[in-house]
Design an enzyme around this catalytic site. Structure first.
Site, PDB file in Angstrom:
ATOM      1  N   TYR A  52      51.353  49.255  49.594  1.00 33.36           N
ATOM      2  CA  TYR A  52      51.315  49.086  48.131  1.00 33.36           C
ATOM      3  C   TYR A  52      52.523  48.282  47.631  1.00 33.36           C
ATOM      4  CZ  TYR A  52      47.289  52.093  48.360  1.00 33.36           C
ATOM      5  OH  TYR A  52      46.044  52.595  48.676  1.00 33.36           O
ATOM      6  N   ARG A  55      51.494  44.705  47.871  1.00 38.86           N
ATOM      7  CA  ARG A  55      50.518  44.329  46.832  1.00 38.86           C
ATOM      8  C   ARG A  55      51.188  44.261  45.458  1.00 38.86           C
ATOM      9  NH1 ARG A  55      45.527  47.756  46.885  1.00 38.86           N
ATOM     10  NH2 ARG A  55      44.763  45.976  45.709  1.00 38.86           N
ATOM     11  N   ASP A  92      45.507  46.165  39.462  1.00 40.85           N
ATOM     12  CA  ASP A  92      46.374  45.101  38.937  1.00 40.85           C
ATOM     13  C   ASP A  92      46.488  45.222  37.421  1.00 40.85           C
ATOM     14  OD1 ASP A  92      44.335  43.475  37.515  1.00 40.85           O
ATOM     15  OD2 ASP A  92      43.570  42.979  39.507  1.00 40.85           O
ATOM     16  N   HIS A 107      41.281  53.997  38.877  1.00 41.23           N
ATOM     17  CA  HIS A 107      41.843  54.161  40.228  1.00 41.23           C
ATOM     18  C   HIS A 107      43.361  53.998  40.266  1.00 41.23           C
ATOM     19  CE1 HIS A 107      37.678  53.168  42.201  1.00 41.23           C
ATOM     20  NE2 HIS A 107      37.740  54.380  41.707  1.00 41.23           N
ATOM     21  N   SER A 176      31.119  45.858  43.840  1.00 40.20           N
ATOM     22  CA  SER A 176      30.035  45.959  44.827  1.00 40.20           C
ATOM     23  C   SER A 176      29.194  47.219  44.609  1.00 40.20           C
ATOM     24  CB  SER A 176      30.620  45.978  46.240  1.00 40.20           C
ATOM     25  OG  SER A 176      31.486  47.089  46.391  1.00 40.20           O
ATOM     26  N   LEU A 201      29.064  37.508  41.892  1.00 37.10           N
ATOM     27  CA  LEU A 201      28.787  36.366  42.762  1.00 37.10           C
ATOM     28  C   LEU A 201      27.378  36.478  43.336  1.00 37.10           C
ATOM     29  CD1 LEU A 201      30.740  34.140  43.510  1.00 37.10           C
ATOM     30  CD2 LEU A 201      31.542  35.539  45.427  1.00 37.10           C
ATOM     31  N   ALA A 216      33.119  34.880  38.344  1.00 36.66           N
ATOM     32  CA  ALA A 216      33.463  35.569  37.093  1.00 36.66           C
ATOM     33  C   ALA A 216      34.123  34.620  36.088  1.00 36.66           C
ATOM     34  CB  ALA A 216      34.399  36.748  37.404  1.00 36.66           C
TER      35      ALA A 216
HETATM   36  P1  OAD Z   1      34.596  45.219  46.444  1.00 36.84           P
HETATM   37  O1  OAD Z   1      35.511  44.414  47.305  1.00 36.84           O
HETATM   38  O2  OAD Z   1      33.837  46.321  47.065  1.00 36.84           O
HETATM   39  O3  OAD Z   1      33.528  44.253  45.745  1.00 36.84           O
HETATM   40  C1  OAD Z   1      33.901  43.093  45.096  1.00 36.84           C
HETATM   41  C2  OAD Z   1      32.659  42.500  44.421  1.00 36.84           C
HETATM   42  O4  OAD Z   1      33.072  41.345  43.716  1.00 36.84           O
HETATM   43  C3  OAD Z   1      31.537  42.071  45.364  1.00 36.84           C
HETATM   44  O5  OAD Z   1      30.308  42.573  44.876  1.00 36.84           O
HETATM   45  C4  OAD Z   1      31.590  40.536  45.318  1.00 36.84           C
HETATM   46  O6  OAD Z   1      30.283  39.964  45.417  1.00 36.84           O
HETATM   47  C5  OAD Z   1      32.150  40.292  43.939  1.00 36.84           C
HETATM   48  N1  OAD Z   1      32.915  39.032  43.801  1.00 36.84           N
HETATM   49  C6  OAD Z   1      33.760  38.468  44.683  1.00 36.84           C
HETATM   50  N2  OAD Z   1      34.313  37.346  44.164  1.00 36.84           N
HETATM   51  C7  OAD Z   1      33.806  37.206  42.924  1.00 36.84           C
HETATM   52  C8  OAD Z   1      33.987  36.248  41.877  1.00 36.84           C
HETATM   53  N3  OAD Z   1      34.827  35.210  41.991  1.00 36.84           N
HETATM   54  N4  OAD Z   1      33.282  36.408  40.724  1.00 36.84           N
HETATM   55  C9  OAD Z   1      32.428  37.462  40.592  1.00 36.84           C
HETATM   56  N5  OAD Z   1      32.223  38.395  41.531  1.00 36.84           N
HETATM   57  C10 OAD Z   1      32.891  38.277  42.685  1.00 36.84           C
HETATM   58  O7  OAD Z   1      35.503  45.742  45.208  1.00 36.84           O
HETATM   59  P2  OAD Z   1      35.209  46.911  44.178  1.00 36.84           P
HETATM   60  O8  OAD Z   1      33.764  47.067  43.906  1.00 36.84           O
HETATM   61  O9  OAD Z   1      36.136  46.723  43.045  1.00 36.84           O
HETATM   62  O10 OAD Z   1      39.226  51.775  45.404  1.00 36.84           O
HETATM   63  O11 OAD Z   1      35.702  48.169  45.014  1.00 36.84           O
HETATM   64  C11 OAD Z   1      35.689  49.444  44.416  1.00 36.84           C
HETATM   65  C12 OAD Z   1      36.819  50.288  44.946  1.00 36.84           C
HETATM   66  O12 OAD Z   1      36.767  50.291  46.372  1.00 36.84           O
HETATM   67  C13 OAD Z   1      38.197  49.749  44.654  1.00 36.84           C
HETATM   68  O13 OAD Z   1      38.673  50.114  43.367  1.00 36.84           O
HETATM   69  C14 OAD Z   1      39.037  50.381  45.715  1.00 36.84           C
HETATM   70  C15 OAD Z   1      38.109  50.176  46.891  1.00 36.84           C
HETATM   71  O14 OAD Z   1      38.195  51.068  47.915  1.00 36.84           O
HETATM   72  C16 OAD Z   1      40.343  52.410  45.797  1.00 36.84           C
HETATM   73  O15 OAD Z   1      41.229  51.887  46.430  1.00 36.84           O
HETATM   74  C17 OAD Z   1      40.369  53.848  45.373  1.00 36.84           C
END
Ligand code: OAD
Length: 230
Positions: A52, A55, A92, A107, A176, A201, A216
């Site tokens: 962390y 990051r 962030d 989170h 996702s 995406l 996005a």
């Molecule tokens: P993910 O990494 O699981 O998913 C990211 C999503 O963003 C995917 O569906 C991609 O298709 C999409 N994506 C990528 N680039 C993009 C762009 N430029 N424009 C639009 N979409 C785009 O991330 P999260 O869903 O945020 O939790 O993950 C959820 C949680 O899982 C996080 O908060 C974290 C992780 O484990 C903890 O750490 C507790």
């Protein structure tokens, strides 16, 4: 209109912050159980602090800036016509830096540290180690990253659920939909009668009524402009 917006790592991808589940995503090189669980922290705290700290340091590099998607959501939140409740899974601070007035970090946040006993948190911008102690307990405790790990309960869930019950529109951006409870928000909003929009995406789930597929930084400003012109 009441609008609930849920953002995930995809909204910050074009700002230079890695997503979690892409092929080269964060979880590819850092096992979840090692860096994102209470058990991993108990086993090897130095590894977790280092993860962390790296990051948090990256977030403060000059090249990491909010992108047009963060700015468009801030414009929407400040518009007089709509009541926006912004929930982010991101740790962030790019929504805040873009000017969103209220951001619910379910989170946790990279730029915050918390006491493991009282759960009181405090702003934290530099390296955090086990030698950094809280001021709320006797004896003082080692502070930990203010991140909700797997197996822990996300922040503000009751408030999020209350807003999901009352929303006219639910929008999921760059997530996702693999991590609960956030992954269940769309279905909850649908049960309450909301219209569901996904901006990603690639489309993730058939539950959504309307989709914007693309990056996005282009799709979010497009959606916001259309909404404000209606
Ligand atoms: P993910 O990494 O699981 O998913 C990211 C999503 O963003 C995917 O569906 C991609 O298709 C999409 N994506 C990528 N680039 C993009 C762009 N430029 N424009 C639009 N979409 C785009 O991330 P999260 O869903 O945020 O939790 O993950 C959820 C949680 O899982 C996080 O908060 C974290 C992780 O484990 C903890 O750490 C507790």
């Amino acid at each position: 209109m009441n609008i609930v917006i849920l953002t995930g790592a995809g909204i910050s991808a074009e700002s230079g912050i890695q997503t979690f589940r892409a092929e080269d995503g964060l979880w590819e090189n850092h096992p979840i159980e090692a860096v994102a669980t209470p058990e991993g922290f108990a086993r090897d705290p130095d590894r977790v602090y280092a993860f962390y700290n790296a990051r948090r340091a990256q977030l403060q590099q000059a090249l990491i800036q909010p992108n047009p998607a963060h700015h468009a959501l801030a414009t929407l939140a400040r518009s007089a016509e709509h009541q926006v409740y912004l929930i982010t899974q991101n740790v962030d601070d790019l929504h805040e830096r873009a000017g969103s007035p209220q951001v619910h970090h379910m989170h946790g946040e990279l730029k915050s540290a918390k006491c493991p006993i009282s759960e009181q948190n405090q702003p934290w911008a530099t390296q955090l180690t086990g030698e950094d102690l809280c001021q709320c307990c006797q004896p003082a405790q080692s502070l930990r990253p203010d991140i909700v790990w797997f197996g822990e309960i996300p922040y503000d869930l009751d408030q999020c659920e209350r807003h999901l019950q009352q929303t006219d529109l639910f929008v999921a951006i760059g997530t996702s939909g693999q991590v609960y409870p956030a992954a269940g928000f769309a279905a909850q909003a649908k049960r309450a009668g909301a219209h569901l929009v996904e901006i990603n995406l690639v489309a993730t789930d058939h539950v959504f009524d309307e989709r914007y597929e693309g990056v996005a930084s282009e799709m979010v400003p497009l959606w916001v402009t259309q909404l404000l012109e209606k």
